[in-house]
Design an enzyme around this catalytic site. Structure first.
Site, PDB file in Angstrom:
ATOM      1  N   SER A 284      72.865  24.737  19.014  1.00 52.29           N
ATOM      2  CA  SER A 284      73.175  23.620  20.167  1.00 52.29           C
ATOM      3  C   SER A 284      72.092  23.316  21.650  1.00 52.29           C
ATOM      4  CB  SER A 284      74.629  23.026  20.500  1.00 52.29           C
ATOM      5  OG  SER A 284      75.297  23.638  20.844  1.00 52.29           O
TER       6      SER A 284
ATOM      7  N   LYS B 181      77.637  24.587  27.522  1.00 53.67           N
ATOM      8  CA  LYS B 181      76.361  23.091  28.240  1.00 53.67           C
ATOM      9  C   LYS B 181      76.205  23.212  29.319  1.00 53.67           C
ATOM     10  CE  LYS B 181      78.379  21.682  23.810  1.00 53.67           C
ATOM     11  NZ  LYS B 181      77.395  21.861  22.423  1.00 53.67           N
TER      12      LYS B 181
END
Length: 291
Positions: free
Chosen positions: A160, A196
């Site tokens: 990701s 993230k």
């Protein structure tokens, strides 16, 4: 006299010759007594029969009915003491002597044991090993303290965050809650740690266009680190206002990342924050700060 036998000087002399010239001789066949020559001659009657004392006024001894019994020789207790003095090897050491000799040996054994231990500690390889062990223990303790209060080392799993980070990379994060737009955040989610990018802060308005362009408070973000701009899967309505004490985060690989666009992850609370990613330490070819 009836029941007694008188001993004459000639009898004593004859018995002395038969006994091999011993100083104390003379036997009575039935009385078992040994008579000293001088005592007989003087008439004192000093004798040592079996339990019967001689008459002090005569040199006679009790007789028994059996005159054929073999003669017996009795020895005075002093003879045994003289024999022991002549053979000192037969004597055993006393308990006090044994205890003294034993106590005298104990300090020698303990001193030898102490010398052996001291010599082992003075052995160069042993000293080197102990020093290395001390260093390892100190480094481990410092590492635990640092990892608990200051930094953490994390391993990347998944895709990701590509192309910035790849699976198997090792990154270092500091335990800080101060972020800027575009900083990489590590936070807890379902007993895992996710990484993230910080996009919006508490109270900000975040809008993602259908082509994947991101606006924060109506200002377009220039994201050179993103791979595959797209709206992706989302179940929230844009523009979206970030709640108080929470952060809006997105992954770099927008096509596959599950982040704040989904209520499954949602926005990140301050309690979830692990820290800010500082640098990558593995692989060594990519060692350096994380942009």
């Amino acid at each position: 006299m009836a029941g007694r036998h008188a001993i004459r000087r000639d009898d004593v002399a004859n018995n002395e010759g038969a006994a091999g010239g011993r100083a104390v001789t003379g036997t009575i066949a039935d009385g078992g007594a040994v008579v000293d020559r001088d005592a007989v001659s003087s008439g004192s009657g000093v004798a040592r029969p079996d339990g019967v004392a001689p008459d002090s006024t005569s040199s006679t001894f009790p007789a028994t009915s059996d005159s054929s019994a073999s003669p017996k020789r009795l020895r005075h207790p002093r003879f045994s003491q003289l024999r022991n003095l002549q053979n000192p090897q037969s004597e055993q050491p006393s308990q006090s002597q044994r205890s003294l000799s034993t106590r005298g040996q104990h300090p020698q054994r303990s001193q030898k044991g102490q010398r052996s231990r001291f010599s082992l500690l003075n052995f160069a390889p042993v000293r080197a090993f102990l020093r290395v062990a001390e260093v390892v223990v100190v480094v481990a303790a410092v590492g635990i303290i640092v990892s608990t209060f200051f930094i953490s080392v994390l391993e990347i799993r998944g895709t990701s965050m590509e192309p910035t980070l790849h699976e198997g990379d090792l990154v270092v994060t500091n335990h800080s809650s101060k972020f800027a737009t575009g900083d990489m955040m590590a936070f807890y989610y379902n007993n895992r740690v996710l990484l993230k990018r910080v996009i919006g802060f508490p109270g900000d308005w975040v809008d993602i266009k259908p082509d994947g362009t991101v606006y924060v408070n109506d200002v377009k973000l220039h994201e050179d680190y993103v791979q595959g701009l797209s709206l992706g899967e989302t179940d929230i309505v844009f523009p979206y206002q970030v709640p108080e004490n929470r952060y809006f985060v997105l992954g770099d690989h927008r096509n596959v990342s599950i982040d704040s666009r989904s209520e499954a992850v949602g926005t990140v609370s301050e309690e979830q924050i692990v820290g800010r990613v500082l640098l990558r330490v593995w692989p060594l070819t990519a060692l350096g700060p994380v942009g």
